[in-house]
Design a protein around this motif. Structure first.
Motif, mmCIF file in Angstrom:
data_model
loop_
_atom_site.group_PDB
_atom_site.id
_atom_site.type_symbol
_atom_site.label_atom_id
_atom_site.label_comp_id
_atom_site.label_asym_id
_atom_site.label_seq_id
_atom_site.Cartn_x
_atom_site.Cartn_y
_atom_site.Cartn_z
ATOM 1 N N PRO A 167 -6.892 0.856 -3.916
ATOM 2 C CA PRO A 167 -8.261 0.332 -3.792
ATOM 3 C C PRO A 167 -8.796 -0.308 -5.081
ATOM 4 O O PRO A 167 -9.503 -1.326 -5.006
ATOM 5 C CB PRO A 167 -9.055 1.568 -3.371
ATOM 6 N N ASP A 168 -8.438 0.212 -6.246
ATOM 7 C CA ASP A 168 -8.865 -0.416 -7.514
ATOM 8 C C ASP A 168 -8.439 -1.879 -7.588
ATOM 9 O O ASP A 168 -9.200 -2.736 -8.033
ATOM 10 C CB ASP A 168 -8.224 0.295 -8.724
ATOM 11 N N ASP A 169 -7.200 -2.134 -7.162
ATOM 12 C CA ASP A 169 -6.691 -3.513 -7.189
ATOM 13 C C ASP A 169 -7.502 -4.387 -6.229
ATOM 14 O O ASP A 169 -7.789 -5.541 -6.516
ATOM 15 C CB ASP A 169 -5.213 -3.558 -6.775
ATOM 16 N N PHE A 170 -7.841 -3.827 -5.064
ATOM 17 C CA PHE A 170 -8.569 -4.611 -4.061
ATOM 18 C C PHE A 170 -9.964 -4.947 -4.574
ATOM 19 O O PHE A 170 -10.455 -6.058 -4.389
ATOM 20 C CB PHE A 170 -8.656 -3.858 -2.726
ATOM 21 N N GLU A 171 -10.622 -3.968 -5.234
ATOM 22 C CA GLU A 171 -11.957 -4.231 -5.768
ATOM 23 C C GLU A 171 -11.920 -5.305 -6.837
ATOM 24 O O GLU A 171 -12.772 -6.177 -6.907
ATOM 25 C CB GLU A 171 -12.577 -2.938 -6.325
ATOM 26 N N ARG A 172 -10.886 -5.219 -7.672
ATOM 27 C CA ARG A 172 -10.728 -6.221 -8.721
ATOM 28 C C ARG A 172 -10.275 -7.559 -8.128
ATOM 29 O O ARG A 172 -10.404 -8.609 -8.746
ATOM 30 C CB ARG A 172 -9.681 -5.729 -9.721
ATOM 31 N N GLY A 173 -9.672 -7.457 -6.924
ATOM 32 C CA GLY A 173 -9.211 -8.675 -6.241
ATOM 33 C C GLY A 173 -8.016 -9.319 -6.914
ATOM 34 O O GLY A 173 -7.737 -10.501 -6.733
ATOM 35 N N VAL B 233 0.843 -1.196 0.000
ATOM 36 C CA VAL B 233 0.000 0.000 0.000
ATOM 37 C C VAL B 233 0.880 1.248 0.000
ATOM 38 O O VAL B 233 2.068 1.182 0.345
ATOM 39 C CB VAL B 233 -0.946 0.020 1.235
ATOM 40 N N SER B 234 0.286 2.349 -0.363
ATOM 41 C CA SER B 234 0.991 3.625 -0.389
ATOM 42 C C SER B 234 1.578 3.941 0.983
ATOM 43 O O SER B 234 0.904 3.817 1.994
ATOM 44 C CB SER B 234 -0.019 4.707 -0.809
ATOM 45 N N ARG B 235 2.851 4.306 1.038
ATOM 46 C CA ARG B 235 3.568 4.674 2.277
ATOM 47 C C ARG B 235 3.956 3.474 3.151
ATOM 48 O O ARG B 235 4.126 3.617 4.350
ATOM 49 C CB ARG B 235 2.756 5.664 3.139
ATOM 50 N N SER B 236 4.126 2.316 2.509
ATOM 51 C CA SER B 236 4.574 1.165 3.293
ATOM 52 C C SER B 236 6.089 1.017 3.250
ATOM 53 O O SER B 236 6.650 0.088 3.829
ATOM 54 C CB SER B 236 3.896 -0.120 2.797
ATOM 55 N N GLY B 237 6.780 1.938 2.562
ATOM 56 C CA GLY B 237 8.242 1.927 2.564
ATOM 57 C C GLY B 237 8.873 1.466 1.251
ATOM 58 O O GLY B 237 10.079 1.220 1.194
ATOM 59 N N ALA C 228 -4.535 -5.758 1.257
ATOM 60 C CA ALA C 228 -3.224 -6.008 0.629
ATOM 61 C C ALA C 228 -2.645 -7.326 1.139
ATOM 62 O O ALA C 228 -2.115 -8.126 0.353
ATOM 63 C CB ALA C 228 -2.262 -4.855 0.929
ATOM 64 N N GLU C 229 -2.762 -7.569 2.444
ATOM 65 C CA GLU C 229 -2.216 -8.814 2.989
ATOM 66 C C GLU C 229 -2.975 -10.029 2.463
ATOM 67 O O GLU C 229 -2.381 -11.057 2.118
ATOM 68 C CB GLU C 229 -2.215 -8.772 4.523
ATOM 69 N N LEU C 230 -4.308 -9.900 2.370
ATOM 70 C CA LEU C 230 -5.104 -11.001 1.810
ATOM 71 C C LEU C 230 -4.663 -11.305 0.381
ATOM 72 O O LEU C 230 -4.488 -12.459 -0.008
ATOM 73 C CB LEU C 230 -6.600 -10.635 1.803
ATOM 74 N N MET C 231 -4.462 -10.236 -0.387
ATOM 75 C CA MET C 231 -4.073 -10.428 -1.785
ATOM 76 C C MET C 231 -2.705 -11.109 -1.889
ATOM 77 O O MET C 231 -2.501 -12.026 -2.684
ATOM 78 C CB MET C 231 -4.035 -9.093 -2.522
ATOM 79 N N MET C 232 -1.756 -10.664 -1.053
ATOM 80 C CA MET C 232 -0.417 -11.254 -1.117
ATOM 81 C C MET C 232 -0.458 -12.727 -0.716
ATOM 82 O O MET C 232 0.205 -13.562 -1.319
ATOM 83 C CB MET C 232 0.555 -10.441 -0.259
ATOM 84 N N LYS C 233 -1.265 -13.044 0.302
ATOM 85 C CA LYS C 233 -1.416 -14.454 0.686
ATOM 86 C C LYS C 233 -1.992 -15.268 -0.467
ATOM 87 O O LYS C 233 -1.480 -16.336 -0.817
ATOM 88 C CB LYS C 233 -2.352 -14.572 1.896
ATOM 89 N N ARG C 234 -3.073 -14.729 -1.057
ATOM 90 C CA ARG C 234 -3.767 -15.438 -2.136
ATOM 91 C C ARG C 234 -2.824 -15.688 -3.316
ATOM 92 O O ARG C 234 -2.858 -16.732 -3.951
ATOM 93 C CB ARG C 234 -4.955 -14.582 -2.579
ATOM 94 N N GLU C 235 -1.978 -14.712 -3.587
ATOM 95 C CA GLU C 235 -1.109 -14.807 -4.764
ATOM 96 C C GLU C 235 0.215 -15.517 -4.438
ATOM 97 O O GLU C 235 1.070 -15.666 -5.311
ATOM 98 C CB GLU C 235 -0.798 -13.411 -5.314
#
Lengths: 282, 282
Positions: free
Chosen positions: A190-196, A163-167, A245-252
């Motif tokens: 957020p667009d990425d999260f909606e698209r999943g 996410v934005s500002r995570s380093g 973001a964490e859910l997406m990284m786990k899923r992928e």
């Protein structure tokens, strides 16, 4: 020895000198690491480019002045290569620590090879492959900061997501500057999260992707410094984004770490261990 | 000893290990400086985050494996702070160089203070003022790269000027990353030369301005890598721009140096010596 038994801190700060015939960055980096082992404050003075006898005598004068002012012996970390220069500095009224001679002499013995200084050679860093790679990597990382460009992602060594500002940005630049690693970075929005799903341009490079996450509390703090009171910075929104973001990284199946309490040096080192870019051994 | 009398280079490369309980960056930076003194090739392996006895034994196994493979003693640069860990590594079949204990013990004596490790303390770098300043400086330098923003120039420590591709961007980022220096940079472009003046927004900050120049030949080379055959990269145009930029810097009394044969480390060190930002002593 317990805290109470320690001798009282001296009221005046000691002066520490980093003396070098080059930039003094090695002396300073190393000296800093050693000094952080002491809970004292030091006045720090770098004396770079000490490459003539005149400059060496001048350095001694500065060191002795500090001794007169402080009433305490200054501490000197030196990476001078030439003995005719270090012999001059050694005569100062300070505590002289010669980082080079301490290690170079036993290495000459072990390797059965004279050091290049001993045989009178020197290199121009700027012409080395390693230096050129670093500059190229800095340019690459800048051009691929914050998802700015999808071009040449195939030549990236690492692609950071989060996410934005995570380093991501300081880490990308550090990887480039310190290691010559071409690090692109992509914000998860957020667009990425909606698209999943990850941005589609990233899928073919999945083995190079590394994720950064951060606690929502810390993220909200950082975002509030930039845009106080915004929805973007609100704790609730940060919770949503980090969770997605964490859910997406786990899923992928993307490897990731939390940057919350880690410095860019620590994050970069961990990434190198995980990603193992082809060109380097870690 | 002349070149001819030197012993022949060993055919197999030695393995060098950088062992640390942290990132290993200090061990590696220092080890590199020492190793560049030898005209040999080394296989380099970093072993970071060695912070338990198990990991230390694991490291010893890796070092001993390298000894078996290479048929030569590996070389170990260590910045391990805890003696219980360094005592394990010391038993390996390599040449062990302990960078910390070599200097920390005499410093405890000199300062009459025990090191924080000895008293069992540690710091979290990320919470330190110095670290926060560095991250803030990186963000500032990025936001003020290539004349992108005129905002907050009053909080810049340094403003670099020079023709496009004279080295301003990597230098700005290095100053920020290494020293926490807020470095803005402004390109000098043909519009400025026609007007014969610096961009007007810079005048009030003239004491913070530092110029970079470069030989037209090298500039043309660099620009051709980006835009081969363009007018922008043509030697004649580079000659014009460099000449105009140097004339302007002379006229305005701006200090400058040539980046042609200097690394970003050398350029940054020189700038710090010249500009002497308030917050630091150099």
């Amino acid at each position: 020895m317990t805290q109470e038994q320690r001798p009282p801190l001296p009221s005046a700060a000691r002066t520490v000198f980093f003396v070098s015939d080059g930039t003094g960055i090695t002396a300073e980096t190393f000296g800093h690491s050693v000094l952080t082992q002491f809970e004292l404050r030091f006045r720090q003075v770098r004396l770079p480019f000490i490459d003539t006898l005149d400059k060496a005598h001048d350095a001694v004068r500065k060191i002795n002045e500090a001794f007169a002012t402080d009433g305490q012996r200054p501490i000197i970390f030196s990476t001078l290569v030439k003995t005719e220069l270090s012999d001059v500095i050694r005569q100062c009224k300070g505590m002289y620590m010669d980082m080079f001679q301490t290690f170079v002499a036993p290495l000459e013995q072990e390797l059965q090879v004279k050091s290049t200084h001993t045989i009178g050679r020197s290199h121009n860093i700027v012409d080395s492959e390693e230096y050129k790679n670093r500059i190229e990597a800095i340019n690459f990382s800048l051009a691929h900061d914050d998802g700015q460009s999808h071009k040449n992602l195939s030549s990236a060594d690492v692609i950071l997501v989060g996410v934005s500002r995570s380093g991501k940005t300081p880490t990308s630049l550090y990887l480039a500057m310190q290691y010559g690693i071409k690090a692109a970075n992509y914000p998860l929005i957020p667009d990425d999260f909606e698209r999943g799903k990850l941005p589609s341009s990233l899928y073919e490079f999945k083995n190079k992707i590394f994720g950064l996450t951060i606690t929502p509390e810390r993220l909200s703090e950082i975002r509030n410094e930039r845009r106080a009171g915004s929805k973007y910075a609100a704790l609730e929104n940060c919770r949503y984004e980090v969770n997605e973001a964490e859910l997406m990284m786990k899923r992928e199946g993307i490897r990731w770490l939390s940057s919350t309490t880690k410095s860019i040096e620590e994050i970069s080192t961990t990434i190198l261990q995980e990603i193992k870019p082809d060109r380097r051994e870690y």
